[in-house]
Design an enzyme around this catalytic site. Structure first.
Site, PDB file in Angstrom:
ATOM      1  N   LEU A  75      -7.322  17.480  35.975  1.00  0.00           N
ATOM      2  CA  LEU A  75      -8.148  18.920  35.652  1.00  0.00           C
ATOM      3  C   LEU A  75      -7.474  19.774  36.118  1.00  0.00           C
ATOM      4  CD1 LEU A  75      -9.979  20.535  33.432  1.00  0.00           C
ATOM      5  CD2 LEU A  75     -11.989  20.434  36.199  1.00  0.00           C
TER       6      LEU A  75
ATOM      7  N   ASP B 229     -21.847  34.562  34.321  1.00  0.00           N
ATOM      8  CA  ASP B 229     -23.023  35.622  34.489  1.00  0.00           C
ATOM      9  C   ASP B 229     -24.465  35.759  34.810  1.00  0.00           C
ATOM     10  OD1 ASP B 229     -23.104  38.759  34.936  1.00  0.00           O
ATOM     11  OD2 ASP B 229     -23.080  38.871  33.207  1.00  0.00           O
TER      12      ASP B 229
ATOM     13  N   HIS C 210     -26.998  32.678  43.385  1.00  0.00           N
ATOM     14  CA  HIS C 210     -25.746  32.232  43.822  1.00  0.00           C
ATOM     15  C   HIS C 210     -25.582  31.049  43.691  1.00  0.00           C
ATOM     16  CE1 HIS C 210     -24.398  36.773  43.018  1.00  0.00           C
ATOM     17  NE2 HIS C 210     -25.157  36.849  43.674  1.00  0.00           N
TER      18      HIS C 210
HETATM   19  C1  IPE Z   1     -18.374  39.522  35.904  1.00  0.00           C
HETATM   20  O1  IPE Z   1     -19.639  39.646  36.120  1.00  0.00           O
HETATM   21  C2  IPE Z   1     -17.915  39.107  36.853  1.00  0.00           C
HETATM   22  C3  IPE Z   1     -18.283  37.858  37.666  1.00  0.00           C
HETATM   23  C4  IPE Z   1     -18.628  37.110  35.987  1.00  0.00           C
HETATM   24  C5  IPE Z   1     -17.362  37.249  38.377  1.00  0.00           C
HETATM   25  P1  IPE Z   1     -20.176  41.538  36.251  1.00  0.00           P
HETATM   26  O2  IPE Z   1     -21.016  40.815  36.130  1.00  0.00           O
HETATM   27  O3  IPE Z   1     -19.640  41.095  37.567  1.00  0.00           O
HETATM   28  O4  IPE Z   1     -19.298  42.345  35.158  1.00  0.00           O
HETATM   29  P2  IPE Z   1     -20.296  43.637  34.091  1.00  0.00           P
HETATM   30  O5  IPE Z   1     -20.578  44.144  36.144  1.00  0.00           O
HETATM   31  O6  IPE Z   1     -21.879  43.267  34.065  1.00  0.00           O
HETATM   32  O7  IPE Z   1     -19.447  43.602  33.856  1.00  0.00           O
HETATM   33  C1  IPE Z   2     -22.808  36.068  38.108  1.00  0.00           C
HETATM   34  O1  IPE Z   2     -24.026  36.325  37.992  1.00  0.00           O
HETATM   35  C2  IPE Z   2     -22.003  35.977  39.544  1.00  0.00           C
HETATM   36  C3  IPE Z   2     -21.368  37.090  40.327  1.00  0.00           C
HETATM   37  C4  IPE Z   2     -21.065  38.278  39.618  1.00  0.00           C
HETATM   38  C5  IPE Z   2     -20.159  36.996  41.718  1.00  0.00           C
HETATM   39  P1  IPE Z   2     -24.658  38.595  38.809  1.00  0.00           P
HETATM   40  O2  IPE Z   2     -24.347  38.251  40.262  1.00  0.00           O
HETATM   41  O3  IPE Z   2     -23.641  39.313  37.659  1.00  0.00           O
HETATM   42  O4  IPE Z   2     -25.630  38.009  37.567  1.00  0.00           O
HETATM   43  P2  IPE Z   2     -26.672  39.078  36.831  1.00  0.00           P
HETATM   44  O5  IPE Z   2     -25.682  40.256  35.874  1.00  0.00           O
HETATM   45  O6  IPE Z   2     -27.564  40.373  37.401  1.00  0.00           O
HETATM   46  O7  IPE Z   2     -28.145  38.672  35.993  1.00  0.00           O
HETATM   47 MG    MG Z   3     -23.767  40.121  36.313  1.00  0.00          MG
END
Ligand code: IPE
Ligand code: IPE
Ligand code: MG
Length: 230
Positions: A121, A10, A27
């Site tokens: 792995l 995240d 990303h």
């Molecule tokens: C969780 O992150 C999903 C992934 C890392 C793929 P999100 O950014 O989607 O989670 P929430 O919405 O903050 O809970």
């Molecule tokens: C996690 O990073 C990746 C996915 C959920 C695909 P985020 O896109 O959720 O990043 P934040 O939480 O907005 O910083």
């Molecule tokens: Mg996120």
């Protein structure tokens, strides 16, 4: 050393914001971090690495972001799969990837096929994965077998559910890491995490490198796990 490490990757969006670049660049940077963690996991002899790449809830994001995430996945798979294969990594997908964009589906299917006999792995990518969805599918398959008369409800065990999950046959995660400071599971491995150790860090996923990973593993090595016993 944990046998199974799971990671909620995240913070890509916040990393992009912090660096003044578009979200999709966040990303992309996240994929570079993932490459390092996959390689290091193999070197450390970890058996299973499971990463949360796209949740069943992430479809709520804009079409542009969702499309971009899958394009980046295809790019990464096509560019890195030879190297992953050479490192003896076995790719597996958790989640219903049949409904992701065609190019991404093809890229992950090819990766799974190419690496299916590898013995290093086990690299699980959770794609269109949701823990509740996964449990619901297991329940549905059990109900169907019972309706067909092939299964006696009295004979059901916890193992009956576990073996019907995407992770069937794998050990539960010993350690779940979440980056970027959020303190929640967000529907990740909710059945399998019953006795997992959690490690939360404020580091944003694209900044999570080998030394941050080793710090998490070191922290885990000091945990005392009881599993309800003494
Ligand atoms: C969780 O992150 C999903 C992934 C890392 C793929 P999100 O950014 O989607 O989670 P929430 O919405 O903050 O809970
Ligand atoms: C996690 O990073 C990746 C996915 C959920 C695909 P985020 O896109 O959720 O990043 P934040 O939480 O907005 O910083
Ligand atoms: Mg996120």
């Amino acid at each position: 050393m944990p046998a199974h490490v799971a990671v909620i990757m995240d913070g890509n969006g916040r990393w992009a914001k912090k660096n003044g670049v578009p979200r999709l660049s966040g990303h992309k940077a996240g994929m570079e971090a993932l490459k390092k963690i996959v390689r290091r996991s193999g070197e450390l002899g970890i058996d299973y690495l499971t990463v949360y790449a796209f949740s069943t809830e992430n479809w709520k994001r804009s079409d542009e972001e969702v499309g971009g995430i899958f394009k980046i996945l295809v790019y990464y798979m096509e560019r890195e799969i030879r190297e992953i294969h050479r490192e003896n990594v076995k790719v597996n997908i958790l989640g219903d990837y049949t409904i992701i964009p065609e190019a991404a589906r093809k890229a992950v299917e090819d990766a799974v096929e190419l690496t299916k006999n590898n013995t290093g792995l086990n690299f699980n990518i959770a794609l269109n994965y949701g823990g509740r969805d996964e449990i619901l599918r297991a329940v549905r398959s059990i109900a169907e077998e019972a309706r067909a008369g092939d299964l006696d409800p009295e004979s059901l065990t916890e193992e009956s559910v576990s073996e019907r999950l995407y992770t069937g046959g794998m050990p539960d995660p010993d350690l779940i890491i979440r980056t970027s400071g959020e303190l929640r599971l967000s529907n990740f491995l909710i059945w399998q995490s019953a006795y997992s150790e959690f490690y939360f860090t404020d580091i944003l996923w694209p900044d999570f490198d080998e030394s941050a990973y080793e710090e998490a593993l070191r922290d885990f090595s000091h945990r005392k796990r009881n599993f309800g016993g003494r």
